[in-house]
Design a protein around this motif. Sequence first.
Motif, PDB file in Angstrom:
ATOM      1  N   UNK A 253      28.653  16.825 -13.920  1.00 19.64           N
ATOM      2  CA  UNK A 253      29.244  15.520 -14.195  1.00 19.64           C
ATOM      3  C   UNK A 253      28.194  14.577 -14.728  1.00 19.64           C
ATOM      4  N   UNK A 254      28.578  13.777 -15.710  1.00 18.86           N
ATOM      5  CA  UNK A 254      27.691  12.767 -16.262  1.00 18.86           C
ATOM      6  C   UNK A 254      28.247  11.397 -15.940  1.00 18.86           C
ATOM      7  N   UNK A 255      27.364  10.477 -15.622  1.00 22.63           N
ATOM      8  CA  UNK A 255      27.723   9.083 -15.464  1.00 22.63           C
ATOM      9  C   UNK A 255      27.412   8.428 -16.798  1.00 22.63           C
ATOM     10  N   UNK A 256      28.469   8.006 -17.498  1.00 25.38           N
ATOM     11  CA  UNK A 256      28.348   7.530 -18.878  1.00 25.38           C
ATOM     12  C   UNK A 256      28.659   6.039 -18.940  1.00 25.38           C
ATOM     13  N   UNK A 257      27.755   5.284 -19.584  1.00 21.39           N
ATOM     14  CA  UNK A 257      27.940   3.852 -19.746  1.00 21.39           C
ATOM     15  C   UNK A 257      28.930   3.532 -20.840  1.00 21.39           C
TER      16      UNK A 257
ATOM     17  N   UNK B  71      23.396  12.045 -13.775  1.00 24.28           N
ATOM     18  CA  UNK B  71      24.048  13.342 -13.627  1.00 24.28           C
ATOM     19  C   UNK B  71      24.337  13.561 -12.153  1.00 24.28           C
ATOM     20  N   UNK B  72      25.469  14.165 -11.860  1.00 24.44           N
ATOM     21  CA  UNK B  72      25.782  14.600 -10.499  1.00 24.44           C
ATOM     22  C   UNK B  72      26.415  15.975 -10.639  1.00 24.44           C
ATOM     23  N   UNK B  73      25.718  16.980 -10.126  1.00 26.50           N
ATOM     24  CA  UNK B  73      26.139  18.361 -10.342  1.00 26.50           C
ATOM     25  C   UNK B  73      26.486  19.061  -9.040  1.00 26.50           C
TER      26      UNK B  73
ATOM     27  N   UNK C  84      31.953  -0.705 -17.186  1.00 28.32           N
ATOM     28  CA  UNK C  84      31.778   0.035 -15.945  1.00 28.32           C
ATOM     29  C   UNK C  84      31.520   1.508 -16.276  1.00 28.32           C
ATOM     30  N   UNK C  85      30.452   2.096 -15.757  1.00 25.81           N
ATOM     31  CA  UNK C  85      30.184   3.511 -16.029  1.00 25.81           C
ATOM     32  C   UNK C  85      31.305   4.406 -15.535  1.00 25.81           C
ATOM     33  N   UNK C  86      31.536   5.479 -16.272  1.00 23.30           N
ATOM     34  CA  UNK C  86      32.574   6.454 -15.935  1.00 23.30           C
ATOM     35  C   UNK C  86      31.930   7.802 -15.634  1.00 23.30           C
ATOM     36  N   UNK C  87      32.489   8.517 -14.677  1.00 22.46           N
ATOM     37  CA  UNK C  87      32.054   9.860 -14.362  1.00 22.46           C
ATOM     38  C   UNK C  87      32.869  10.827 -15.217  1.00 22.46           C
ATOM     39  N   UNK C  88      32.186  11.674 -15.989  1.00 17.18           N
ATOM     40  CA  UNK C  88      32.868  12.607 -16.890  1.00 17.18           C
ATOM     41  C   UNK C  88      32.355  14.022 -16.659  1.00 17.18           C
TER      42      UNK C  88
END
Length: 163
Positions: free
Chosen positions: A60-64, A72-74, A1-5
């Motif tokens: 924020x990066x959405x990382x697999x 990316x969500x900034x 599950x991708x994580x937001x970091x």
Amino acid sequence: MPELELLRVDHAPALLEFERENRAYFAASVPDRGDQYFAYFDDRHSALLAEQADGLCFFHLLVGDDGAVLGRVNLVDVEDGSAELGYRIAEHAAGRGLATTAVREVCRLAAARYGVTTLRAVTTLDNAGSRTVLARAGFVPTGEISVDGRPGLSFVRSDPAAC
């Protein structure tokens, strides 16, 4: 599950790969970053981290699971309880609800962690996917605008905690 970091120094190689791999895809709907962005990526990455440390922006990066950046969500121009939201999802990851999920999560973070009470966003009229993401996250259109010479819409979301 991708994580937001939250963006970190060690994200640089995966972020650069994400931007390179999706450059043409992104340029079809948003202005191209230009060759200088890639030529001076390390400097730009350091500058973003400095802005983030100063509380001016939050990246924020959405990382697999494999460490690859999927999106990316900034939050930029954070000031007086307001910020502008921007996002982009990798071509191969588009259409699976990742953008909507990530935008909603950043909305909640905006309120809970960064003290943001109003979010703004813009998109071009021809970017139906982006308009859908914003609508699903509770943004409402506020008017027609020009986005780098293309017809667009501005949006606002009050009470981002309710995303």
